[in-house]
Design an enzyme around this catalytic site. Structure first.
Site, PDB file in Angstrom:
ATOM      1  N   CYS A 149       0.888  -1.251   0.203  1.00 20.48           N
ATOM      2  CA  CYS A 149      -0.015   0.497  -0.285  1.00 20.48           C
ATOM      3  C   CYS A 149       1.238   1.649  -0.073  1.00 20.48           C
ATOM      4  CB  CYS A 149      -0.643   0.321   1.154  1.00 20.48           C
ATOM      5  SG  CYS A 149      -1.827   0.847   1.393  1.00 20.48           S
ATOM      6  N   CYS A 174      -0.844   4.372   2.068  1.00 17.32           N
ATOM      7  CA  CYS A 174      -0.588   4.343   3.955  1.00 17.32           C
ATOM      8  C   CYS A 174       0.919   4.122   3.749  1.00 17.32           C
ATOM      9  CB  CYS A 174      -0.831   2.364   4.183  1.00 17.32           C
ATOM     10  SG  CYS A 174      -2.485   2.129   3.521  1.00 17.32           S
ATOM     11  N   ASP A 175       1.816   3.411   2.951  1.00 10.79           N
ATOM     12  CA  ASP A 175       3.125   3.540   4.073  1.00 10.79           C
ATOM     13  C   ASP A 175       3.928   4.411   2.915  1.00 10.79           C
ATOM     14  OD1 ASP A 175       2.685   1.637   5.207  1.00 10.79           O
ATOM     15  OD2 ASP A 175       3.243   0.283   4.206  1.00 10.79           O
TER      16      ASP A 175
END
Ligand code: NAP
Length: 336
Positions: free
Chosen positions: A158, A161-162
């Site tokens: 992701c 997300c990261d």
């Protein structure tokens, strides 16, 4: 109809609270929620506040996919970001505060032709008036041992997300895949990485024309065609330092140095249990009929198992709220 169980491809549970194997009550539930990610726990919060005492069955990954990421920086209300595991723990506590019962248990089979609906949960029958399916989706993995060992140590599924984590800043990165997700992730990562290598197993992107053109026009994205990752380096160092690639046409091997590997080769909705009973598309995503209602009365759906486009924590939470309200209205209409 009794449908065979999902083949268990989940990982070990993370959330510590209330996760002992419980004895399930032998009376009819008003609401059972299958899944404990953002969609499931938000549905639990709303149905609990409506005094419906929902029973949440976590599945084998309590907290859902978000527990596998580190800092979540795009969930509103947390200006400094919040650890995914912590966020899900807090959602669980919030739902429990209003009477939700969260149980570490797996739905093995469903009979949705009967009234009440009957679920087989860890071998025990559970009867319920409504069911909210919030079983999520799993990231498709390449399937390498090194990929698994370096997950969250540079391998991630992701970018949203990261991608902004300090470990990836101004570093060369690799995105694996050739679809819209891979292109979108690669473009997003150009904000952070020094260069983004887009590794695809063919020489044409599967992505929509506009996404493919945009990605390939970006000077920071370097396509690497006809190539598959055969090893993520370096398990010895316990962090990502590069990938070993094989050209599928020439079989030539090469290594690309990178600090992060973003795998974007699609998702698998966790809906196998409902195949042939609940309407879904060819990829297995459930198709809601009206709002969050499915084709089976009393069965509602929320989150990634019905969303092949947005797949964000906040959109899943929103759909969980909608499913809870739809279930509540369904119950109210039945009892009028
Ligand atoms: P996808 O379209 O199924 O693409 C998956 C990609 O991964 C394909 O290029 C595929 O290669 C590759 N792949 C699959 N298995 C692989 C493996 N084992 N090893 C290496 N490569 C592998 O998945 P997606 O990109 O997640 O998109 C899913 C759906 O969401 C699509 O309908 C897409 O349009 C939509 N979506 C839309 C947007 C947007 O519009 N903003 C953004 C994201 C997703 P092949 O091409 O060779 O099969």
């Amino acid at each position: 109809m009794v449908v065979p169980a999902i083949g268990a491809t989940f990982r070990t549970p993370h959330l510590p609270t209330g996760l002992t194997k419980p004895k399930l009550r032998r009376f009819m539930e008003k609401v059972v929620i299958m899944g404990s990610g953002c969609a499931g726990l938000t549905a639990a919060l709303y149905t609990a506040r409506a005094n419906l005492q929902p029973l949440v069955l976590t599945g084998l990954q309590p907290g859902g996919l978000l527990t596998t990421t580190t800092i979540v920086e795009n969930y509103p209300g947390f200006p400094e970001g919040i650890d995914g595991f912590q966020l899900m723990g807090q959602m669980q506590k919030q739902a429990e505060r209003f009477g939700a019962r969260v149980k570490f248990a797996t739905v093995e089979a469903v009979d949705l032709a009967r009234r009440p609906l009957v679920l087989t949960v860890d071998g025990e029958p559970v009867e319920t008036e409504t069911l909210i399916i919030a079983s999520g989706a799993s990231h498709r993995h390449i399937g390498l041992a090194s990929e698994h060992k370096l997950e969250n140590k540079g391998v991630t599924y992701c970018a949203t997300c990261d991608g902004a984590l300090p470990m990836f800043r101004n570093q060369p990165l690799v995105v694996v895949g050739g679809g819209d997700s891979a292109c979108e992730e690669a473009m997003y990562l150009t904000r952070f990485g020094s260069v983004v290598n887009l590794v695809h197993r063919r020489d044409t992107l599967r992505a929509s024309k506009i996404m493919a053109e945009r990605a390939l026009a970006n000077p920071k994205i370097q396509p690497v065609w006809d190539s598959v990752v055969t090893e993520v380096l370096d398990v010895e160092q316990d962090k990502v330092t590069g990938v070993r690639l094989k050209n599928v046409k020439t079989t030539a091997e090469k290594v690309i140095d990178c600090a992060g590997v973003f795998v974007a080769i699609g998702h698998l909705p966790n809906t196998q249990l409902f195949k042939g009973v609940i309407e879904m598309d060819e990829a297995g995503y459930i198709i809601p009929k009206r709002g969050t209602a499915t084709n089976v009365p009393g069965v509602f759906v929320a989150g990634d198992c019905a969303d092949r486009v947005y797949r964000q924590a906040v959109t899943a939470a929103g759909l969980g709220c909608a499913a809870a309200m739809d279930a509540e209205r369904y119950l109210a209409a039945r009892n009028e």
